[in-house]
Design a protein around this motif. Structure first.
Motif, mmCIF file in Angstrom:
data_model
loop_
_atom_site.group_PDB
_atom_site.id
_atom_site.type_symbol
_atom_site.label_atom_id
_atom_site.label_comp_id
_atom_site.label_asym_id
_atom_site.label_seq_id
_atom_site.Cartn_x
_atom_site.Cartn_y
_atom_site.Cartn_z
ATOM 1 N N SER A 8 0.835 -1.187 0.000
ATOM 2 C CA SER A 8 0.000 0.000 0.000
ATOM 3 C C SER A 8 0.879 1.249 0.000
ATOM 4 O O SER A 8 2.101 1.182 0.195
ATOM 5 C CB SER A 8 -0.902 0.009 1.242
ATOM 6 N N LYS A 195 -8.555 6.823 2.964
ATOM 7 C CA LYS A 195 -9.289 5.577 3.208
ATOM 8 C C LYS A 195 -10.790 5.836 3.197
ATOM 9 O O LYS A 195 -11.573 5.003 2.720
ATOM 10 C CB LYS A 195 -8.855 4.962 4.537
ATOM 11 N N VAL A 198 -11.793 6.033 -0.395
ATOM 12 C CA VAL A 198 -11.831 4.696 -1.003
ATOM 13 C C VAL A 198 -13.100 3.952 -0.576
ATOM 14 O O VAL A 198 -13.753 3.283 -1.388
ATOM 15 C CB VAL A 198 -10.573 3.899 -0.606
ATOM 16 N N GLN A 199 -13.456 4.074 0.709
ATOM 17 C CA GLN A 199 -14.659 3.406 1.202
ATOM 18 C C GLN A 199 -15.903 3.938 0.491
ATOM 19 O O GLN A 199 -16.789 3.164 0.093
ATOM 20 C CB GLN A 199 -14.778 3.628 2.723
ATOM 21 N N ALA A 201 -15.974 5.375 -2.444
ATOM 22 C CA ALA A 201 -15.897 5.074 -3.876
ATOM 23 C C ALA A 201 -16.512 3.715 -4.201
ATOM 24 O O ALA A 201 -16.943 3.477 -5.337
ATOM 25 C CB ALA A 201 -14.448 5.117 -4.349
ATOM 26 N N ARG A 202 -16.572 2.830 -3.211
ATOM 27 C CA ARG A 202 -17.180 1.513 -3.448
ATOM 28 C C ARG A 202 -18.677 1.613 -3.742
ATOM 29 O O ARG A 202 -19.268 0.688 -4.302
ATOM 30 C CB ARG A 202 -16.956 0.613 -2.233
#
Length: 457
Positions: A8, A195, A198-199, A201-202
């Motif tokens: 990462s 983060k 990203v969460q 974006a799901r």
């Protein structure tokens, strides 16, 4: 290299920083030691690991005086270096010694009480260290040691050992450990907003219009990427809106020519051609109506209320029963309870029931028996529609809920009925799915969240 590619961002930054810290530490240690040796790494030097062997050879007797005690390491050292000599002296002036002090070091040893540390080299052997004097804290208290004649090691190896000792120094090792622990934490805190992005974006989906990723609090290097992604989402939303508007307008405009064609067909004489044209016009009319229904559904805000799904299904089937019977089919309603509550829009859920009944009539064949069952588990209320028709081939069962999906090219319908059913179920927080009925035929299940479902469910 493949391992590094799978790391990462925080892991890569942490490894880079820790690696840089180690590189700087090793380089500074080399510079320090080589500068101390005046950048001369040729010749030989005394092995600094002798310090601990010599200190271990001194002990105190029961009356507190210094005494010499032999050990396996000391015996081995004397065999390797017969000319070894050393002196251990405490603060009271007591001392123990082994061997004979070499001539170049005699004057320095005589002044031992006044010397804290020294490295002495004979002029005749300028590239070899003759003896060493050090002051150390031990279990015996503060002692001075002087030694020489021991085994020599190449100067470059001595530099390496000195660097290792430097890296193990009490001030540096804790610093290294603290950095190894804190750097990943600091990097993770700096990227924690990423983060969250990203969460979120799901959940980006073509049907979730207006969803944008947060841009506040992001690192300057990441913010432009997120802004570009949001701009792409805006373009997708605009394109989808334009597409929906085009489909709705096209479906609406189709109604006028369909009505005109229907009127002109009525003036024709009956015959096979007229019957075929009437079927085609009816199919075109159903397609335009289904497209308008689908677009209206996506632009309509549901009026959610508590509904007794048992009563809703029973009443809707009662209204549809004459149509089903006239088409030569039969319908049966099965439910072992009078009330199962869901939160939903009554008009939309009626549309689900109507579409599934019409789907069974169109695709179930002749004299189809349609059984509609309402039941519940801990979390959902289930509506199951099972007909006794020919069924759906396994290869098509995952596609029947897609728009314009018909597994028979010349089959009736526009291929939007089940797509509307799935859309309504999703808007209610449920799902529509195919299941294999116990007997031959087709089974469609619509699951809706049950009011009062237990938390464990």
């Amino acid at each position: 290299m493949s391992y590094l590619r799978n790391l990462s961002i925080s892991q890569r930054i942490s490894l880079s920083l820790v690696g840089t810290l180690l590189t700087v530490a090793i380089a500074s240690g080399l510079l320090l030691v080589t500068d101390f040796l005046h950048w001369d790494v040729t010749g030989y030097v005394m092995d600094t690991r002798l310090d601990h062997v010599i200190v271990a050879a001194a002990a105190r007797t029961s009356d507190g005086h210094l005494a010499l005690q032999h050990s396996a390491q000391l015996d081995s050292l004397e065999r390797v270096a017969p000319g070894l000599w050393f002196i251990v002296r405490d603060q009271e002036g007591e001392q123990v010694s082994v061997g004979r002090v070499s001539a170049p070091c005699a004057s320095a040893v005589a002044s031992l009480p006044r010397i804290y540390s020294a490295d002495i080299t004979d002029n005749n052997q300028y590239d070899n260290l003759s003896c060493r004097i050090k002051t150390m804290r031990t279990d015996l208290g503060e002692v001075q040691i002087a030694y020489g004649g021991g085994p020599l090691i190449p100067a470059w190896k001595g530099v390496g050992l000195a660097v290792l000792q430097y890296l193990e120094a009490p001030f540096f090792l804790p610093l290294l450990l603290v950095n190894i622990v804190t750097i990943p934490v600091v990097v993770a805190l700096a990227l924690r907003r990423l983060k969250d992005v990203v969460q979120l974006a799901r959940y980006v989906d073509i049907d979730r219009r207006g969803l944008r990723l947060p841009e506040e609090g992001l690192p300057r290097e990441i913010a432009p990427l997120v802004r570009a992604f949001n701009a792409a989402l805006e373009r997708l939303d605009a394109g989808r809106t334009q597409q929906d508007r085009f489909i709705a307008n096209a479906a609406h405009e189709l109604r006028t020519p369909v009505a005109v064609i229907r009127a002109r067909l009525d003036a024709l004489e009956s015959g096979p051609l007229k019957a075929k044209l009437e079927q085609d016009v009816e199919r075109l009319s159903e397609l335009s109506d289904a497209l308008l229904d689908l677009q209206a559904l996506k632009s309509t805000t549901l009026r959610m209320e508590v509904l007794n799904l048992v009563a809703l299904v029973r009443d809707t089937l009662g209204d549809l029963a004459p149509v089903v019977l006239t088409a030569g089919h039969d319908v049966e309603f099965v439910c072992d309870t009078e009330q199962l509550d869901v939160s939903g829009d009554a008009a939309s859920l009626k549309r689900v029931i109507v579409n599934l009944v019409q789907n069974a009539i169109k695709h179930g064949g002749n004299a189809t028996m349609l059984t509609v069952t309402v039941k519940a588990d801990a979390a959902y209320v289930l509506m199951e529609f099972v007909d006794t028709g020919p069924g759906i081939p396994p290869a098509w069962r995952d596609q029947i809920f897609e728009s314009f999906s018909r597994y028979t090219r010349h089959g009736a319908g526009a291929g939007l009925g089940l797509s509307i059913v799935r859309e309504i179920a999703t808007m209610h927080g449920g799902r529509a799915s195919y299941f294999e009925p116990p007997t031959h035929g087709t089974g469609i299940r619509v699951s809706l969240p049950r009011i009062g479902a237990t938390a464990d469910a």
